[in-house]
Design a protein around this motif. Structure first.
Motif, PDB file in Angstrom:
ATOM      1  N   GLY A  83       0.772  -1.232   0.000  1.00  0.00           N
ATOM      2  CA  GLY A  83       0.000   0.000   0.000  1.00  0.00           C
ATOM      3  C   GLY A  83       0.800   1.277   0.000  1.00  0.00           C
ATOM      4  N   PHE A  84       2.013   1.250  -0.555  1.00  0.00           N
ATOM      5  CA  PHE A  84       2.858   2.446  -0.608  1.00  0.00           C
ATOM      6  C   PHE A  84       2.905   2.978  -2.032  1.00  0.00           C
ATOM      7  N   PRO A  85       2.276   4.140  -2.303  1.00  0.00           N
ATOM      8  CA  PRO A  85       2.412   4.749  -3.632  1.00  0.00           C
ATOM      9  C   PRO A  85       3.795   5.361  -3.781  1.00  0.00           C
ATOM     10  N   GLY A  86       4.271   5.448  -4.995  1.00  0.00           N
ATOM     11  CA  GLY A  86       5.536   6.119  -5.242  1.00  0.00           C
ATOM     12  C   GLY A  86       5.337   7.580  -5.583  1.00  0.00           C
ATOM     13  N   SER A  87       6.262   8.409  -5.119  1.00  0.00           N
ATOM     14  CA  SER A  87       6.395   9.786  -5.609  1.00  0.00           C
ATOM     15  C   SER A  87       7.704   9.787  -6.377  1.00  0.00           C
ATOM     16  N   VAL A  88       7.608   9.751  -7.694  1.00  0.00           N
ATOM     17  CA  VAL A  88       8.724   9.381  -8.554  1.00  0.00           C
ATOM     18  C   VAL A  88       9.635  10.560  -8.843  1.00  0.00           C
ATOM     19  N   SER A  89      10.898  10.380  -8.489  1.00  0.00           N
ATOM     20  CA  SER A  89      11.955  11.289  -8.898  1.00  0.00           C
ATOM     21  C   SER A  89      12.420  10.822 -10.274  1.00  0.00           C
ATOM     22  N   LEU A  90      11.965  11.502 -11.313  1.00  0.00           N
ATOM     23  CA  LEU A  90      12.052  10.980 -12.676  1.00  0.00           C
ATOM     24  C   LEU A  90      13.120  11.668 -13.511  1.00  0.00           C
ATOM     25  N   SER A  91      14.054  10.884 -14.041  1.00  0.00           N
ATOM     26  CA  SER A  91      14.874  11.364 -15.151  1.00  0.00           C
ATOM     27  C   SER A  91      13.958  11.429 -16.363  1.00  0.00           C
ATOM     28  N   VAL A  92      13.625  12.632 -16.775  1.00  0.00           N
ATOM     29  CA  VAL A  92      12.546  12.828 -17.733  1.00  0.00           C
ATOM     30  C   VAL A  92      12.814  12.125 -19.063  1.00  0.00           C
ATOM     31  N   ALA A  93      14.080  11.940 -19.425  1.00  0.00           N
ATOM     32  CA  ALA A  93      14.409  11.233 -20.663  1.00  0.00           C
ATOM     33  C   ALA A  93      13.922   9.802 -20.664  1.00  0.00           C
ATOM     34  N   PHE A 264      13.862  -5.251   2.773  1.00  0.00           N
ATOM     35  CA  PHE A 264      13.117  -4.022   2.524  1.00  0.00           C
ATOM     36  C   PHE A 264      11.618  -4.263   2.621  1.00  0.00           C
ATOM     37  N   GLU A 265      11.147  -5.379   2.110  1.00  0.00           N
ATOM     38  CA  GLU A 265       9.720  -5.674   2.217  1.00  0.00           C
ATOM     39  C   GLU A 265       9.300  -5.787   3.677  1.00  0.00           C
ATOM     40  N   GLU A 266      10.167  -6.309   4.524  1.00  0.00           N
ATOM     41  CA  GLU A 266       9.863  -6.389   5.952  1.00  0.00           C
ATOM     42  C   GLU A 266       9.665  -4.991   6.549  1.00  0.00           C
ATOM     43  N   VAL A 267      10.430  -4.020   6.059  1.00  0.00           N
ATOM     44  CA  VAL A 267      10.277  -2.632   6.526  1.00  0.00           C
ATOM     45  C   VAL A 267       8.887  -2.107   6.177  1.00  0.00           C
ATOM     46  N   LEU A 268       8.494  -2.274   4.924  1.00  0.00           N
ATOM     47  CA  LEU A 268       7.182  -1.784   4.506  1.00  0.00           C
ATOM     48  C   LEU A 268       6.068  -2.476   5.282  1.00  0.00           C
ATOM     49  N   ARG A 269       6.212  -3.760   5.507  1.00  0.00           N
ATOM     50  CA  ARG A 269       5.208  -4.493   6.287  1.00  0.00           C
ATOM     51  C   ARG A 269       5.119  -3.928   7.707  1.00  0.00           C
ATOM     52  N   HIS A 270       6.257  -3.648   8.301  1.00  0.00           N
ATOM     53  CA  HIS A 270       6.312  -3.107   9.665  1.00  0.00           C
ATOM     54  C   HIS A 270       5.636  -1.741   9.742  1.00  0.00           C
ATOM     55  N   ILE A 271       5.977  -0.842   8.826  1.00  0.00           N
ATOM     56  CA  ILE A 271       5.417   0.512   8.857  1.00  0.00           C
ATOM     57  C   ILE A 271       3.913   0.474   8.600  1.00  0.00           C
ATOM     58  N   ALA A 273       1.807  -1.829   9.220  1.00  0.00           N
ATOM     59  CA  ALA A 273       1.059  -2.452  10.322  1.00  0.00           C
ATOM     60  C   ALA A 273       1.112  -1.639  11.608  1.00  0.00           C
ATOM     61  N   ASP A 274       1.974  -0.646  11.681  1.00  0.00           N
ATOM     62  CA  ASP A 274       2.215   0.064  12.937  1.00  0.00           C
ATOM     63  C   ASP A 274       1.016   0.871  13.414  1.00  0.00           C
ATOM     64  N   GLY A 275       0.333   1.533  12.473  1.00  0.00           N
ATOM     65  CA  GLY A 275      -0.842   2.326  12.836  1.00  0.00           C
ATOM     66  C   GLY A 275      -0.584   3.806  12.996  1.00  0.00           C
ATOM     67  N   ARG A 276       0.683   4.215  13.081  1.00  0.00           N
ATOM     68  CA  ARG A 276       0.994   5.638  13.264  1.00  0.00           C
ATOM     69  C   ARG A 276       1.387   6.327  11.969  1.00  0.00           C
ATOM     70  N   ALA A 277       1.543   5.560  10.885  1.00  0.00           N
ATOM     71  CA  ALA A 277       2.040   6.122   9.626  1.00  0.00           C
ATOM     72  C   ALA A 277       0.895   6.579   8.731  1.00  0.00           C
ATOM     73  N   TRP A 278       1.007   7.822   8.255  1.00  0.00           N
ATOM     74  CA  TRP A 278       0.160   8.282   7.164  1.00  0.00           C
ATOM     75  C   TRP A 278       0.948   8.023   5.885  1.00  0.00           C
ATOM     76  N   ILE A 279       0.584   6.999   5.147  1.00  0.00           N
ATOM     77  CA  ILE A 279       1.290   6.634   3.921  1.00  0.00           C
ATOM     78  C   ILE A 279       0.726   7.485   2.799  1.00  0.00           C
ATOM     79  N   ALA A 280       1.552   8.349   2.240  1.00  0.00           N
ATOM     80  CA  ALA A 280       1.045   9.401   1.353  1.00  0.00           C
ATOM     81  C   ALA A 280       2.036   9.668   0.228  1.00  0.00           C
ATOM     82  N   THR A 281       1.635  10.538  -0.690  1.00  0.00           N
ATOM     83  CA  THR A 281       2.551  11.042  -1.715  1.00  0.00           C
ATOM     84  C   THR A 281       3.131  12.374  -1.256  1.00  0.00           C
ATOM     85  N   ALA A 282       4.179  12.792  -1.934  1.00  0.00           N
ATOM     86  CA  ALA A 282       4.794  14.075  -1.598  1.00  0.00           C
ATOM     87  C   ALA A 282       3.789  15.215  -1.727  1.00  0.00           C
TER      88      ALA A 282
END
Length: 294
Positions: A83-93, A264-271, A273-282
């Motif tokens: 459930g983590f959307p990306g805010s993409v830092s894009l090399s426009v090319a 890394f997937e364990e990190v995302l699972r932890h965050i 499930a924690d309940g305190r994180a607002w998972i958002a875009t920039a």
């Protein structure tokens, strides 16, 4: 010459207006995948070499090309699964060279901002006309490829001119990722418009973790969890500044390697499930902060 460039006002950590995130969340977490394109033999810049080895640096190029062939898909699937959307830092090319990666991110509903045209072309030595052309190219190319008008900026390879922040604000961009001075958004002093610095990170950037600090995948995962735990806890404190921001900047040729993606997937699972994180875009974080600041 002034000792302080006066890019932003000073505000100490416990003396500012308290920030509140939606639903009582105490830490806004955003993930910034750097979707990049590196040239095998880019034009030389007298201020900085593009590659450590003489051009063409086949090894450096091929290592990074793993991102768009393999690493992106592995990283993106893990992010989507938790459930983590990306805010993409894009090399426009990348929109022209490998549009499949950009289209995949678009279909996932990710937000895009500019990381310059190529990550092997630097802002050092550019005149104003050149810099304006890059900003205009970024706006037009991303709009054409994704339907989005970019709202943010991360300078190519973190390189700037003294006018960069003023110019991106003049073109109507809302946020910059190029200042690392705070754990909450802050406004930047610009000639026209309004520009907000959203917390990005070098300290928990996977590039720094693996290339600079020589972390193992487990060490890096533990660092991300400790970063989140501290920021979420400080966001709960009555005597603190309120809601904090955690950015996780990623490069899929690094985090998308088979031996790194599991921790890394364990990190995302932890965050998640924690309940305190607002998972958002920039953009969502900047909007929520501005609504409270006025």
């Amino acid at each position: 010459m002034k000792a302080d460039p006066e890019l932003y006002n000073f505000s100490h950590w416990r003396g500012r207006r308290k920030v509140r995130w939606p639903e009582g969340k105490t830490c806004a977490v955003w993930v910034a995948p750097n979707l990049e394109f590196y040239e095998l033999d880019p034009p030389a810049n007298t201020h900085r070499k593009s590659w450590a080895k003489p051009h063409p640096d086949v090894v450096g190029y091929a290592h990074r090309d793993h991102a768009n062939r393999v690493g992106h898909w592995r990283m993106a699937d893990v992010m989507t699964r938790h459930g983590f959307p990306g805010s993409v830092s894009l090399s426009v090319a990348l929109c022209d060279h490998i549009p499949e990666v950009v289209e995949d991110a678009r279909q996932r509903g990710w937000e895009f901002f500019s990381h310059g045209i190529y990550n092997t072309r630097y802002s050092y030595g550019m005149d104003e006309a050149q810099e304006r052309a890059i900003i205009e190219d970024s706006i037009a190319t991303v709009q054409r490829a994704t339907g989005q008008r970019i709202r943010g900026w991360l300078a190519p390879a973190l390189t700037h001119t003294p006018r960069t922040l003023d110019l991106i604000a003049e073109y109507g961009l809302d946020y910059t990722c190029d200042l690392y001075h705070d754990d909450q958004p802050t406004d930047v002093k610009v000639r026209t418009g309004r520009l907000t610095a959203i917390p990005y990170s070098l300290e928990v950037n996977d590039h720094y973790g693996f290339f600079i600090y020589n972390m193992s995948p487990r060490d890096y995962a533990d660092t991300l969890i400790r970063q989140f735990e501290r920021l979420a806890s400080e966001g709960e404190r009555e005597d603190g500044p309120g809601g904090t921001v955690m950015c996780i900047p990623l490069h899929s040729y690094l985090i998308g390697q088979p031996h790194r993606i599991g921790p890394f997937e364990e990190v995302l699972r932890h965050i998640a499930a924690d309940g305190r994180a607002w998972i958002a875009t920039a953009g969502e974080i900047v909007d929520a902060w501005r609504e409270q600041q006025g």
